[in-house]
Design a protein around this motif. Structure first.
Motif, PDB file in Angstrom:
ATOM      1  N   UNK A   1     -27.763 -21.621   0.446  1.00 56.16           N
ATOM      2  CA  UNK A   1     -28.384 -20.993   1.605  1.00 56.16           C
ATOM      3  C   UNK A   1     -27.840 -21.662   2.866  1.00 56.16           C
ATOM      4  N   UNK A   2     -26.808 -21.082   3.503  1.00 60.45           N
ATOM      5  CA  UNK A   2     -26.213 -21.726   4.682  1.00 60.45           C
ATOM      6  C   UNK A   2     -27.256 -21.945   5.776  1.00 60.45           C
ATOM      7  N   UNK A   3     -27.197 -23.111   6.400  1.00 58.73           N
ATOM      8  CA  UNK A   3     -28.181 -23.415   7.425  1.00 58.73           C
ATOM      9  C   UNK A   3     -27.608 -24.401   8.430  1.00 58.73           C
ATOM     10  N   UNK A   4     -28.328 -24.553   9.537  1.00 59.52           N
ATOM     11  CA  UNK A   4     -27.969 -25.539  10.545  1.00 59.52           C
ATOM     12  C   UNK A   4     -29.239 -26.050  11.200  1.00 59.52           C
ATOM     13  N   UNK A   5     -29.119 -27.161  11.901  1.00 57.80           N
ATOM     14  CA  UNK A   5     -30.252 -27.774  12.577  1.00 57.80           C
ATOM     15  C   UNK A   5     -30.064 -27.669  14.086  1.00 57.80           C
ATOM     16  N   UNK A   6     -31.166 -27.598  14.804  1.00 61.02           N
ATOM     17  CA  UNK A   6     -31.134 -27.698  16.255  1.00 61.02           C
ATOM     18  C   UNK A   6     -31.859 -28.975  16.663  1.00 61.02           C
ATOM     19  N   UNK A   7     -31.129 -29.827  17.370  1.00 62.13           N
ATOM     20  CA  UNK A   7     -31.691 -31.019  17.994  1.00 62.13           C
ATOM     21  C   UNK A   7     -31.555 -30.802  19.493  1.00 62.13           C
TER      22      UNK A   7
ATOM     23  N   UNK B   1     -34.993 -26.289  11.870  1.00 60.01           N
ATOM     24  CA  UNK B   1     -34.098 -25.938  10.773  1.00 60.01           C
ATOM     25  C   UNK B   1     -33.951 -24.421  10.744  1.00 60.01           C
ATOM     26  N   UNK B   2     -32.707 -23.936  10.765  1.00 59.66           N
ATOM     27  CA  UNK B   2     -32.418 -22.508  10.647  1.00 59.66           C
ATOM     28  C   UNK B   2     -31.666 -22.269   9.338  1.00 59.66           C
ATOM     29  N   UNK B   3     -32.079 -21.259   8.582  1.00 58.03           N
ATOM     30  CA  UNK B   3     -31.369 -20.968   7.329  1.00 58.03           C
ATOM     31  C   UNK B   3     -31.295 -19.472   7.081  1.00 58.03           C
ATOM     32  N   UNK B   4     -30.296 -19.096   6.273  1.00 63.74           N
ATOM     33  CA  UNK B   4     -29.993 -17.702   5.979  1.00 63.74           C
ATOM     34  C   UNK B   4     -30.177 -17.453   4.475  1.00 63.74           C
ATOM     35  N   UNK B   5     -31.270 -16.824   4.051  1.00 67.67           N
ATOM     36  CA  UNK B   5     -31.466 -16.559   2.623  1.00 67.67           C
ATOM     37  C   UNK B   5     -30.391 -15.618   2.089  1.00 67.67           C
ATOM     38  N   UNK B   6     -29.802 -15.984   0.968  1.00 68.55           N
ATOM     39  CA  UNK B   6     -28.729 -15.179   0.394  1.00 68.55           C
ATOM     40  C   UNK B   6     -29.216 -13.803  -0.052  1.00 68.55           C
ATOM     41  N   UNK B   7     -30.510 -13.695  -0.374  1.00 72.22           N
ATOM     42  CA  UNK B   7     -31.045 -12.426  -0.883  1.00 72.22           C
ATOM     43  C   UNK B   7     -31.379 -11.428   0.225  1.00 72.22           C
ATOM     44  N   UNK B   8     -31.361 -11.884   1.483  1.00 73.26           N
ATOM     45  CA  UNK B   8     -31.667 -10.994   2.604  1.00 73.26           C
ATOM     46  C   UNK B   8     -30.611 -11.160   3.693  1.00 73.26           C
ATOM     47  N   UNK B   9     -29.459 -10.504   3.523  1.00 74.07           N
ATOM     48  CA  UNK B   9     -28.365 -10.650   4.491  1.00 74.07           C
ATOM     49  C   UNK B   9     -28.817 -10.281   5.907  1.00 74.07           C
ATOM     50  N   UNK B  10     -28.398 -11.073   6.862  1.00 77.01           N
ATOM     51  CA  UNK B  10     -28.754 -10.818   8.252  1.00 77.01           C
ATOM     52  C   UNK B  10     -30.038 -11.480   8.693  1.00 77.01           C
ATOM     53  N   UNK B  11     -30.833 -11.980   7.739  1.00 77.30           N
ATOM     54  CA  UNK B  11     -32.089 -12.640   8.102  1.00 77.30           C
ATOM     55  C   UNK B  11     -31.829 -14.099   8.432  1.00 77.30           C
ATOM     56  N   UNK B  12     -32.396 -14.561   9.533  1.00 78.88           N
ATOM     57  CA  UNK B  12     -32.328 -15.963   9.909  1.00 78.88           C
ATOM     58  C   UNK B  12     -33.753 -16.463  10.084  1.00 78.88           C
ATOM     59  N   UNK B  13     -34.156 -17.432   9.291  1.00 79.48           N
ATOM     60  CA  UNK B  13     -35.508 -17.964   9.387  1.00 79.48           C
ATOM     61  C   UNK B  13     -35.455 -19.371   9.980  1.00 79.48           C
ATOM     62  N   UNK B  14     -36.538 -19.793  10.602  1.00 79.04           N
ATOM     63  CA  UNK B  14     -36.589 -21.122  11.199  1.00 79.04           C
ATOM     64  C   UNK B  14     -37.851 -21.842  10.751  1.00 79.04           C
ATOM     65  N   UNK B  15     -37.753 -23.157  10.742  1.00 78.42           N
ATOM     66  CA  UNK B  15     -38.889 -23.998  10.381  1.00 78.42           C
ATOM     67  C   UNK B  15     -38.785 -25.284  11.188  1.00 78.42           C
ATOM     68  N   UNK B  16     -39.897 -25.950  11.383  1.00 76.43           N
ATOM     69  CA  UNK B  16     -39.901 -27.219  12.106  1.00 76.43           C
ATOM     70  C   UNK B  16     -39.882 -28.375  11.113  1.00 76.43           C
ATOM     71  N   UNK B  17     -39.057 -29.360  11.412  1.00 72.27           N
ATOM     72  CA  UNK B  17     -39.010 -30.590  10.628  1.00 72.27           C
ATOM     73  C   UNK B  17     -39.584 -31.706  11.492  1.00 72.27           C
ATOM     74  N   UNK B  18     -40.849 -32.101  11.262  1.00 75.43           N
ATOM     75  CA  UNK B  18     -41.440 -33.173  12.068  1.00 75.43           C
ATOM     76  C   UNK B  18     -40.677 -34.473  11.866  1.00 75.43           C
ATOM     77  N   UNK B  19     -40.545 -35.242  12.932  1.00 74.42           N
ATOM     78  CA  UNK B  19     -39.828 -36.504  12.884  1.00 74.42           C
ATOM     79  C   UNK B  19     -40.762 -37.594  12.371  1.00 74.42           C
ATOM     80  N   UNK B  20     -40.314 -38.313  11.347  1.00 67.84           N
ATOM     81  CA  UNK B  20     -41.117 -39.400  10.800  1.00 67.84           C
ATOM     82  C   UNK B  20     -41.299 -39.251   9.307  1.00 67.84           C
ATOM     83  N   UNK B  21     -42.068 -40.140   8.731  1.00 70.31           N
ATOM     84  CA  UNK B  21     -42.400 -40.074   7.303  1.00 70.31           C
ATOM     85  C   UNK B  21     -43.900 -39.872   7.175  1.00 70.31           C
ATOM     86  N   UNK B  22     -44.283 -39.114   6.162  1.00 68.83           N
ATOM     87  CA  UNK B  22     -45.681 -38.718   6.017  1.00 68.83           C
ATOM     88  C   UNK B  22     -46.101 -38.827   4.554  1.00 68.83           C
TER      89      UNK B  22
END
Length: 271
Positions: free
Chosen positions: A1-7, A242-263
């Motif tokens: 699932x190709x993806x990239x991060x935004x900082x 975090x942005x990622x492209x699900x292989x099963x849904x071409x053209x879809x770009x989903x995003x999620x937040x990665x909180x900084x730290x350990x939990x």
């Protein structure tokens, strides 16, 4: 699932100082790098990180050197565009050896990631807090979009065009963003605009264009929607996107937040 991060909005300052006298931005970026490196095996297919401006707080050589030293520990390649706290000349010198850094003019580039193309645009107008996309920036955008056909495009800028509801920040957004949105509306494929500047996770929709502002790993801009409220920072938890492209849904770009730290966790729901 190709993806990239935004900082975004790392605001690195000289060693021994705090941004605005309160925010330890270097420590926050160090934690962000540690967090990303620890999570990479779980994310799968992350190709790079996109840094959407305000790498430094004053655009000094010392600040860029410190930014690079911290980011050298990141287990990913990264590309960057300037924000209003950066200076184009020192930034160009700092990253002169990178293949994404042009030798002159606006700091802008193209990166193909999986099924989409990220176009980094330079909205820095030196001496101003608000953003401005130059004629050279529009020419680069037009040329790149015309070469994509219906391929999905992600436009990365420091300054957003959509309103955040925070009056002081909205006064300093991308002043000629309407011209940019017109071009994005005309693109035959899916298009998204990702930005920084506001230090908060905000999503909006302008016509067909999904607009997202990413949170910073350090301090946030205080969430206050009252008109003419004082512009202020708050030490809320930092995050990267975090942005990622699900292989099963071409053209879809989903995003999620990665909180900084350990939990604490993770634990199975049903042990």
């Amino acid at each position: 699932m190709p993806s990239f991060l935004q900082i975004t909005d790392t605001h690195i300052v000289a060693d021994g100082t705090l941004a605005y006298g309160r925010s330890d931005t270097a420590a926050a970026l160090e934690r962000a790098v540690e967090t990303i490196n620890a999570r990479l095996p779980l994310l799968g297919g992350v190709e790079c990180a996109i840094v959407t401006g305000d790498l430094t707080d004053h655009g000094s050589e010392e600040e860029y050197d410190r930014f690079k030293a911290i980011m050298s520990r990141l287990q990913l390649p990264y590309l960057a565009i300037p924000g209003n706290h950066d200076l184009r000349g020192p930034m160009r010198v700092a990253f002169a050896g990178e293949d994404w850094m042009p030798m002159q003019g606006p700091i802008q580039w193209r990166r193909d990631i999986g099924a989409l193309t990220v176009i980094g645009l330079d909205t820095l107008l030196e001496g101003a807090h608000y953003g401005h996309l130059s004629d050279a920036g529009f020419a680069f955008l037009d040329s790149t979009l015309s070469s994509l056909g219906p391929r999905p495009a992600v436009i990365a800028t420091h300054h957003p065009w959509m309103l955040s509801g925070i009056d002081a920040m909205d006064q300093d957004n991308l002043r000629n963003g309407a011209r940019l949105i017109e071009r994005l509306q005309a693109h035959p494929g899916p298009v998204r605009m990702i930005s920084g500047h506001v230090h908060r996770a905000i999503t909006g929709q302008i016509g067909k264009v999904t607009c997202q502002i990413g949170p910073a790993p350090c301090h946030a801009v205080h969430l206050d929607h009252r008109r003419q409220a004082e512009n202020a920072l708050i030490l809320e938890p930092g995050a990267v996107t975090v942005y990622c492209q699900p292989a099963t849904q071409p053209g879809l770009l989903i995003s999620d937040l990665l909180p900084v730290g350990s939990f604490a966790g993770p634990w199975p729901f049903f042990p």
